[in-house]
Design an enzyme around this catalytic site. Structure first.
Site, PDB file in Angstrom:
ATOM      1  CB  THR A  26      -0.976  -0.010   1.197  1.00  0.00           C
ATOM      2  OG1 THR A  26      -0.220  -0.091   2.394  1.00  0.00           O
ATOM      3  CG2 THR A  26      -1.948  -1.177   1.105  1.00  0.00           C
ATOM      4  CB  THR A  44       1.191   5.360   3.818  1.00  0.00           C
ATOM      5  OG1 THR A  44       0.345   6.364   3.268  1.00  0.00           O
ATOM      6  CG2 THR A  44       1.926   5.927   5.028  1.00  0.00           C
ATOM      7  CB  CYS A  45       2.746   0.221   3.935  1.00  0.00           C
ATOM      8  SG  CYS A  45       1.197   0.360   4.842  1.00  0.00           S
ATOM      9  CB  THR A  46       5.171   0.507  -0.515  1.00  0.00           C
ATOM     10  OG1 THR A  46       4.425  -0.673  -0.222  1.00  0.00           O
ATOM     11  CG2 THR A  46       6.262   0.170  -1.508  1.00  0.00           C
TER      12      THR A  46
END
EC number: 1.11.1.27
Length: 160
Positions: A45, A47-49
């Site tokens: 996703t 923000t996560c990546t």
């Protein structure tokens, strides 16, 4: 919800090994060690990546230099997805990827959230914690899933 001073529950998570997916007891991960654990709503996703994971990968040496034995990320994804995400992030040897495939661990610590409105279903809140010998000694929870500031690597370095 888990809080500072609480012991993490004893249960199985999944990790990807050279032989494929394998169960790993949370006690093997946390007992007798100082671990930085951070959670993401989902592998790959935005923000996560693009924000959350890269900070921990880039700062892995600095974090471990502060007495941390292991840095681990947990996501409510299957172990094949977390393995692909680890490979894409060039995180091998820096961050351990834990699969909470059924959200069992996430629910047990009260960090589950329903992100169905975004098409993700049951996932984890975004957080980071320091776990010392299985006990939470610091906990940082994001207010919004699209933010990675209080749970990010820079904040973790300050906390340590």
């Amino acid at each position: 919800m888990i809080s500072t001073g609480d012991k993490l529950p004893s249960m199985d998570l999944m990790v990807m090994t050279d032989d494929g997916p394998a169960k790993q007891a949370s006690s093997e991960i946390f007992d007798g060690k100082k671990v930085v654990l951070f959670a993401v709503p989902g592998a790959f996703t935005p923000t996560c990546t693009l924000n959350h994971l890269p900070g921990y990968v880039e700062n892995a040496e600095a974090i471990k230099a502060k007495g941390v034995d292991e840095i681990a990320v947990i996501a409510v994804n299957d172990p094949f997805v977390t393995k692909a995400w680890a490979d894409q992030a060039n995180a091998k040897g820096k961050v351990t990827f834990l699969s909470d495939w059924d959200a069992g661990f996430t629910k047990a610590i009260g960090m589950d959230t329903d992100l169905s409105a975004a098409g993700l279903g049951q996932r984890s809140k975004r957080f980071s914690m320091i776990v010392d010998n299985g006990v939470v000694t610091a906990l940082n929870i994001e207010e919004a899933p699209g933010e990675a500031t209080v749970s990010g690597a820079a904040k973790m370095l300050e906390t340590l």
